[in-house]
Motif scaffolding. Structure first.
Motif, PDB file in Angstrom:
ATOM      1  N   ARG A 140       0.889  -1.345   0.299  1.00 15.95           N
ATOM      2  CA  ARG A 140      -0.046  -0.169  -0.405  1.00 15.95           C
ATOM      3  C   ARG A 140       1.005   1.868   0.276  1.00 15.95           C
ATOM      4  NH1 ARG A 140      -4.492  -1.836   3.914  1.00 15.95           N
ATOM      5  NH2 ARG A 140      -5.633  -3.261   2.507  1.00 15.95           N
ATOM      6  N   GLU A 141       1.855   1.178   0.908  1.00 12.84           N
ATOM      7  CA  GLU A 141       2.906   2.288   0.965  1.00 12.84           C
ATOM      8  C   GLU A 141       3.668   3.047  -0.567  1.00 12.84           C
ATOM      9  OE1 GLU A 141       5.910   2.067   3.096  1.00 12.84           O
ATOM     10  OE2 GLU A 141       5.114   1.140   4.879  1.00 12.84           O
ATOM     11  N   LEU A 142       3.538   1.846  -1.430  1.00 14.55           N
ATOM     12  CA  LEU A 142       4.458   1.827  -3.055  1.00 14.55           C
ATOM     13  C   LEU A 142       2.540   2.022  -4.009  1.00 14.55           C
ATOM     14  CD1 LEU A 142       6.829  -1.108  -2.862  1.00 14.55           C
ATOM     15  CD2 LEU A 142       6.982   0.990  -2.580  1.00 14.55           C
ATOM     16  N   ASP A 143       1.694   1.778  -3.427  1.00 18.45           N
ATOM     17  CA  ASP A 143       0.601   2.479  -4.545  1.00 18.45           C
ATOM     18  C   ASP A 143       0.760   1.078  -5.089  1.00 18.45           C
ATOM     19  OD1 ASP A 143      -1.805   3.633  -4.585  1.00 18.45           O
ATOM     20  OD2 ASP A 143      -0.588   5.352  -6.148  1.00 18.45           O
ATOM     21  N   LEU A 144       0.938  -0.219  -4.129  1.00 17.99           N
ATOM     22  CA  LEU A 144       0.476  -1.362  -5.636  1.00 17.99           C
ATOM     23  C   LEU A 144      -0.543  -2.067  -5.245  1.00 17.99           C
ATOM     24  CD1 LEU A 144       3.985  -2.537  -5.589  1.00 17.99           C
ATOM     25  CD2 LEU A 144       3.365  -1.476  -7.397  1.00 17.99           C
ATOM     26  N   THR A 145      -1.114  -2.821  -6.377  1.00 19.99           N
ATOM     27  CA  THR A 145      -2.345  -3.499  -6.213  1.00 19.99           C
ATOM     28  C   THR A 145      -1.771  -5.115  -5.649  1.00 19.99           C
ATOM     29  OG1 THR A 145      -2.741  -3.957  -8.013  1.00 19.99           O
ATOM     30  CG2 THR A 145      -3.991  -2.012  -7.651  1.00 19.99           C
ATOM     31  N   VAL A 173       9.240 -15.510  -1.027  1.00 26.15           N
ATOM     32  CA  VAL A 173       9.495 -14.220  -0.222  1.00 26.15           C
ATOM     33  C   VAL A 173      10.749 -13.357  -0.623  1.00 26.15           C
ATOM     34  CG1 VAL A 173      10.374 -14.206   2.451  1.00 26.15           C
ATOM     35  CG2 VAL A 173       8.716 -15.701   1.588  1.00 26.15           C
ATOM     36  N   ARG A 174      11.712 -14.103  -1.757  1.00 25.32           N
ATOM     37  CA  ARG A 174      12.816 -13.301  -1.787  1.00 25.32           C
ATOM     38  C   ARG A 174      12.327 -12.415  -2.763  1.00 25.32           C
ATOM     39  NH1 ARG A 174      18.197 -14.168  -1.178  1.00 25.32           N
ATOM     40  NH2 ARG A 174      17.872 -16.544  -0.614  1.00 25.32           N
ATOM     41  N   ARG A 175      11.455 -12.929  -3.669  1.00 23.70           N
ATOM     42  CA  ARG A 175      10.921 -12.105  -5.213  1.00 23.70           C
ATOM     43  C   ARG A 175       9.687 -11.091  -4.385  1.00 23.70           C
ATOM     44  NH1 ARG A 175       7.683 -16.615  -8.427  1.00 23.70           N
ATOM     45  NH2 ARG A 175      10.127 -17.476  -9.623  1.00 23.70           N
ATOM     46  N   LEU A 176       9.172 -11.021  -2.918  1.00 26.98           N
ATOM     47  CA  LEU A 176       8.238 -10.287  -2.471  1.00 26.98           C
ATOM     48  C   LEU A 176       9.006  -9.175  -2.160  1.00 26.98           C
ATOM     49  CD1 LEU A 176       5.801 -12.704  -0.460  1.00 26.98           C
ATOM     50  CD2 LEU A 176       5.464 -10.111  -2.438  1.00 26.98           C
ATOM     51  N   ALA A 177      11.059  -9.626  -1.284  1.00 26.11           N
ATOM     52  CA  ALA A 177      11.689  -8.824  -1.074  1.00 26.11           C
ATOM     53  C   ALA A 177      12.407  -7.604  -1.960  1.00 26.11           C
ATOM     54  CB  ALA A 177      12.645  -9.473  -0.106  1.00 26.11           C
ATOM     55  N   GLU A 178      12.485  -8.132  -3.036  1.00 24.54           N
ATOM     56  CA  GLU A 178      12.959  -7.752  -4.342  1.00 24.54           C
ATOM     57  C   GLU A 178      11.960  -6.761  -4.652  1.00 24.54           C
ATOM     58  OE1 GLU A 178      14.564  -9.901  -7.309  1.00 24.54           O
ATOM     59  OE2 GLU A 178      15.729 -11.009  -5.920  1.00 24.54           O
ATOM     60  N   VAL A 230       1.417  -6.477  -7.879  1.00 24.79           N
ATOM     61  CA  VAL A 230       2.677  -7.608  -7.413  1.00 24.79           C
ATOM     62  C   VAL A 230       2.023  -8.625  -7.304  1.00 24.79           C
ATOM     63  CG1 VAL A 230       3.154  -8.360  -4.939  1.00 24.79           C
ATOM     64  CG2 VAL A 230       2.381  -6.298  -5.153  1.00 24.79           C
ATOM     65  N   ALA A 231       1.247  -9.411  -7.737  1.00 25.26           N
ATOM     66  CA  ALA A 231       1.273 -10.795  -8.559  1.00 25.26           C
ATOM     67  C   ALA A 231       2.310 -11.084  -9.657  1.00 25.26           C
ATOM     68  CB  ALA A 231      -0.052 -11.087  -8.051  1.00 25.26           C
ATOM     69  N   SER A 232       2.015  -9.866 -10.126  1.00 24.65           N
ATOM     70  CA  SER A 232       2.107 -10.139 -11.717  1.00 24.65           C
ATOM     71  C   SER A 232       4.057  -9.570 -11.605  1.00 24.65           C
ATOM     72  CB  SER A 232       1.715  -8.532 -12.797  1.00 24.65           C
ATOM     73  OG  SER A 232       2.757  -8.996 -13.756  1.00 24.65           O
ATOM     74  N   LEU A 233       4.486  -9.033 -10.812  1.00 26.90           N
ATOM     75  CA  LEU A 233       6.057  -8.486 -10.499  1.00 26.90           C
ATOM     76  C   LEU A 233       6.914 -10.039  -9.660  1.00 26.90           C
ATOM     77  CD1 LEU A 233       5.658  -5.633  -8.930  1.00 26.90           C
ATOM     78  CD2 LEU A 233       6.567  -6.208 -11.521  1.00 26.90           C
ATOM     79  N   ILE A 234       5.850 -10.637  -9.210  1.00 27.10           N
ATOM     80  CA  ILE A 234       6.357 -11.672  -8.754  1.00 27.10           C
ATOM     81  C   ILE A 234       5.741 -13.050  -9.135  1.00 27.10           C
ATOM     82  CG2 ILE A 234       6.853 -10.273  -6.825  1.00 27.10           C
ATOM     83  CD1 ILE A 234       4.493 -12.348  -5.312  1.00 27.10           C
ATOM     84  N   LYS A 235       5.592 -12.962 -10.551  1.00 27.81           N
ATOM     85  CA  LYS A 235       4.868 -14.231 -11.063  1.00 27.81           C
ATOM     86  C   LYS A 235       4.107 -15.161 -10.359  1.00 27.81           C
ATOM     87  CE  LYS A 235       9.381 -13.386 -14.157  1.00 27.81           C
ATOM     88  NZ  LYS A 235       9.742 -12.276 -13.423  1.00 27.81           N
ATOM     89  N   THR A 236       2.724 -14.722 -10.055  1.00 27.69           N
ATOM     90  CA  THR A 236       1.628 -15.200  -9.099  1.00 27.69           C
ATOM     91  C   THR A 236       0.649 -15.676  -9.424  1.00 27.69           C
ATOM     92  OG1 THR A 236       1.731 -16.406  -6.732  1.00 27.69           O
ATOM     93  CG2 THR A 236       2.040 -14.230  -6.507  1.00 27.69           C
TER      94      THR A 236
END
Length: 160
Positions: A34-39, A69-74, A43-49
């Motif tokens: 939410r801080e990054l104003d992402l839906t 966890v690693r993808r979310l952190a990145e 996020v699902a698209s960015l971490i491929k899930t």
């Protein structure tokens, strides 16, 4: 006030404390998203899930793999180690317990070094003490007994 109502009021206030609660894994990723104003979809698209999977993670209904966890952190710009501990609180508790044990204990090398009787029984020379001090630096020696075993093995190898 009815009996059922008073019981539920007690339950609601039970578990609350004055100190702030550390966020859990789901709360941490939801807050940062939410801080990054992402839906969740973003996020699902960015971490491929999938989007539902991100929702499950945020609600605590699913446990993430290390790769997620690693993808979310990145993607969210969070510290991987901290996020990993949030995802696996039992690991952090284990590390804390090990650290506490290590703080109060004397190393096997120190026990061996200060035990003159043990050194005298095994006729440990100054050169052997020097060698064992170097061995102790290589890895974790659990007990003085292991140092005696190493000493005897070295003695056998050099024919002494």
């Amino acid at each position: 006030m009815s009996k059922a109502r008073s019981t539920s009021a007690r339950r609601a206030s039970k578990g609350k404390s004055d100190r702030p609660k550390k966020p859990d894994f789901g709360e941490a990723i939801r807050s940062r998203r939410r801080e990054l104003d992402l839906t969740q979809d973003g996020v699902a698209s960015l971490i491929k899930t999938s989007t539902p999977y991100v929702a499950y993670l945020e609600s605590g209904k699913r446990h993430p793999s290390d790769q997620i966890v690693r993808r979310l952190a990145e993607v969210l710009g969070l510290d991987y180690r901290e996020l990993s501990f949030l995802a696996n609180p039992h690991i952090q508790a284990s590390f804390s317990a090990q650290a506490k044990r290590a703080e109060g204990s004397v190393s096997a090398w120190e026990q061996f070094r200060t035990n003159e009787q043990l050194r005298r029984i095994h006729n440990v020379s100054n050169d052997e003490m020097e060698m064992l001090s170097q061995v102790a630096l290589l890895g974790e020696i659990q007990s003085p007994r292991e140092l005696i075993f190493i000493l005897k093995t070295v003695r056998h190898a050099v024919g002494r």
